[in-house]
Write an enzyme that holds these catalytic residues in place. Structure first.
Site, PDB file in Angstrom:
ATOM      1  N   LYS A  24       1.664  -0.249   3.027  1.00  0.00           N
ATOM      2  CA  LYS A  24       0.403  -0.843   2.579  1.00  0.00           C
ATOM      3  C   LYS A  24       0.249  -2.261   3.124  1.00  0.00           C
ATOM      4  CE  LYS A  24       0.383   1.668  -1.803  1.00  0.00           C
ATOM      5  NZ  LYS A  24      -0.581   2.725  -1.539  1.00  0.00           N
ATOM      6  N   CYS A  82      -4.346   8.407  -8.305  1.00  0.00           N
ATOM      7  CA  CYS A  82      -3.056   8.399  -9.017  1.00  0.00           C
ATOM      8  C   CYS A  82      -3.087   7.442 -10.210  1.00  0.00           C
ATOM      9  CB  CYS A  82      -1.889   8.050  -8.104  1.00  0.00           C
ATOM     10  SG  CYS A  82      -1.694   9.188  -6.749  1.00  0.00           S
ATOM     11  N   GLN A 103       0.185  -3.348  -4.574  1.00  0.00           N
ATOM     12  CA  GLN A 103      -1.123  -3.822  -4.113  1.00  0.00           C
ATOM     13  C   GLN A 103      -1.195  -5.340  -4.001  1.00  0.00           C
ATOM     14  OE1 GLN A 103      -3.085  -1.841  -2.795  1.00  0.00           O
ATOM     15  NE2 GLN A 103      -2.530   0.125  -3.664  1.00  0.00           N
ATOM     16  N   HIS A 157      -0.478   2.888 -12.033  1.00  0.00           N
ATOM     17  CA  HIS A 157      -0.406   4.009 -11.091  1.00  0.00           C
ATOM     18  C   HIS A 157       0.622   4.996 -11.654  1.00  0.00           C
ATOM     19  CE1 HIS A 157       0.901   6.001  -7.338  1.00  0.00           C
ATOM     20  NE2 HIS A 157      -0.263   5.644  -6.835  1.00  0.00           N
ATOM     21  N   ASP A 190       4.994  -4.318 -10.431  1.00  0.00           N
ATOM     22  CA  ASP A 190       4.598  -3.399  -9.365  1.00  0.00           C
ATOM     23  C   ASP A 190       3.714  -4.182  -8.381  1.00  0.00           C
ATOM     24  OD1 ASP A 190       3.382  -1.581  -7.712  1.00  0.00           O
ATOM     25  OD2 ASP A 190       2.847  -0.159  -9.286  1.00  0.00           O
TER      26      ASP A 190
END
Ligand code: C6P
Length: 409
Positions: free
Chosen positions: A228, A367, A205, A125, A202
């Site tokens: 999220k 993104c 998600q 991203h 990261d």
């Protein structure tokens, strides 16, 4: 049989009852962008402002003490959720993006010099690209990328080769927000450590959808966003190993992040406050705590199982539509994200027409422009699923896609 009682879950999300056009109910398939919020989270924000709104770490009155206790209690909940050894290792930030920037500004600027190598991947991203581009531009660090192969997975052979160049940092996404690929995080981290590098994972998600254990993964830094994972916007987290965080200089300066201040000097506060300058997002942090408690109540293993069922069904249905191409690995290797193209119809047109049928999806490069460049397409339409989605919503998506095809034929 689904792993979760989705009907019961849906009753906790008032927004799911609304109509988006007259007589057209909402089919929310955009949780990868941001999830909806359950009543417990909405109530946590409401109760803060109605009953104990005050600034934290400052006052000695009842409201300030209650607000401080609830804020710090949320940190403990978030730490427990990712199995952090201590809540001191969880820094509240605004979001994943700010957490990555914190590491780039503080750890990287203090520890990297011109010529040092950072390894990223082609599926990042923009949040996990731009801070490192800026560092490369400013300080001359080098960036290399693990390629994405035709199946939507990382090329681990090229990674092994890159590690020979002795990188200082390997920063990568646990789950792609486009392909849905779940990367072998433990293995990537193990190899990075063997080559003498530290890692930034990261988890924007993955933390909302999988059971993520920082100790099991041996992650050096983990970053994620509350919005999220059923929590409010404006709050996220940075987890770091204690010795790394202890040795990092402060990022933003101001109130709360200091122990003592003189006209010409200051002493930074201890962890985690050293990295939380100014009045933080108090109600949002408290809502974040309620969100992780809600997810814990469902059980992350059940969440993962439900999403596996959803993505299996979604891919099966999508792939039977002539002209649809879904990107990324097969269902068993991905999260509940289906990014697709439909013939040569622009993804924005697809999303706009689906919206008429109440189906909310995202269209664009999400993104992740370099990844789309690699795929040779400017954009995709993306449907994503979470704990409150049901198979009949996949059917509505599919019916909507057939309407799009009809309009363009
Ligand atoms: N992806 C999407 O629709 P923030 O905006 O800081 O909360 O999260 C940034 C981010 C970082 N990494 C990954 C893998 C992400 O998916 C995101 C956010 C959203 O795909 C908004 S662009």
């Amino acid at each position: 049989m689904t792993a979760l009682d989705v009907k019961k879950i849906r009753a906790d999300f008032p927004i799911l009852d609304r109509q988006v056009h007259p007589g057209v109910p909402l089919v929310y398939l955009d949780s990868t962008a941001t999830s909806q919020k359950p009543l417990v989270v909405i109530e946590a924000l409401n109760s803060f402002y109605r009953t104990y709104n005050a600034n934290i770490h400052r006052g000695i009155h009842v409201l300030a003490e209650e607000a401080t206790a609830m804020y710090e209690d949320s940190r403990v909940k978030v730490a427990r959720f990712i199995n952090a050894p201590s809540a001191r290792q969880v820094i509240f930030t605004r979001n994943t993006t700010e957490s990555i920037n914190l590491v780039a500004y503080s750890w990287a600027r203090a520890n990297l010099k011109s010529g040092d190598l950072i390894i990223l991947t082609e599926m990042e991203h923009h949040s996990n690209l731009i801070p490192w581009h800026m560092l490369a531009f400013e300080g001359g660090v080098r960036l290399e990328f693990i390629p994405v192969n035709e199946t939507g997975s990382l090329d681990m052979q090229v990674y092994q080769e890159l590690l020979k160049q002795e990188p200082r940092l390997v920063a990568f996404t646990h789950m792609s927000n486009v392909l849905g690929t779940i990367n072998p995080a433990a293995e990537i981290i193990r190899r990075a450590h063997a080559a003498g590098a530290i890692t930034l994972l990261d988890g924007a998600q993955s933390v909302p959808h999988l059971s993520v254990d920082v100790q099991e993964l041996d992650a050096d830094f983990l970053v994620f966003s509350a919005h999220k994972m059923l929590g409010p916007t404006g709050i996220g987290a940075l987890y770091g190993k204690l010795e790394l965080l202890e040795n990092m200089p402060p990022f933003l300066g101001g109130g709360d992040m200091i122990k003592t201040v003189h006209l010409r000097s200051f002493l930074p506060n201890s962890l985690p406050h050293k990295f939380e300058a100014g009045t933080p997002a108090i109600s949002e942090a408290i809502g974040f705590g309620s969100a992780v408690e809600y997810l814990e109540g469902l059980g992350m293993t059940q969440v993962e199982a439900h999403e596996q069922e959803m993505i299996h069904y979604a891919l099966e249905r999508l792939e039977e539509i002539p002209g649809v191409r879904v990107y990324g690995p097969p269902a068993e290797h991905k999260g509940a994200v289906a990014a697709f193209t439909l013939e040569d119809i622009h993804p924005h047109d697809v999303a706009q027409i689906l919206d008429r049928y109440g189906v909310a999806v995202r269209a664009g490069h999400h993104c992740a422009q370099p990844l789309h460049e690699k795929l040779g397409i400017p954009a995709t339409t993306r449907a994503s699923f979470y704990i409150y989605n049901m198979p009949h919503e996949v059917d509505q998506l599919v019916a909507g896609i057939y309407q799009v095809k009809k309009m363009f034929s």
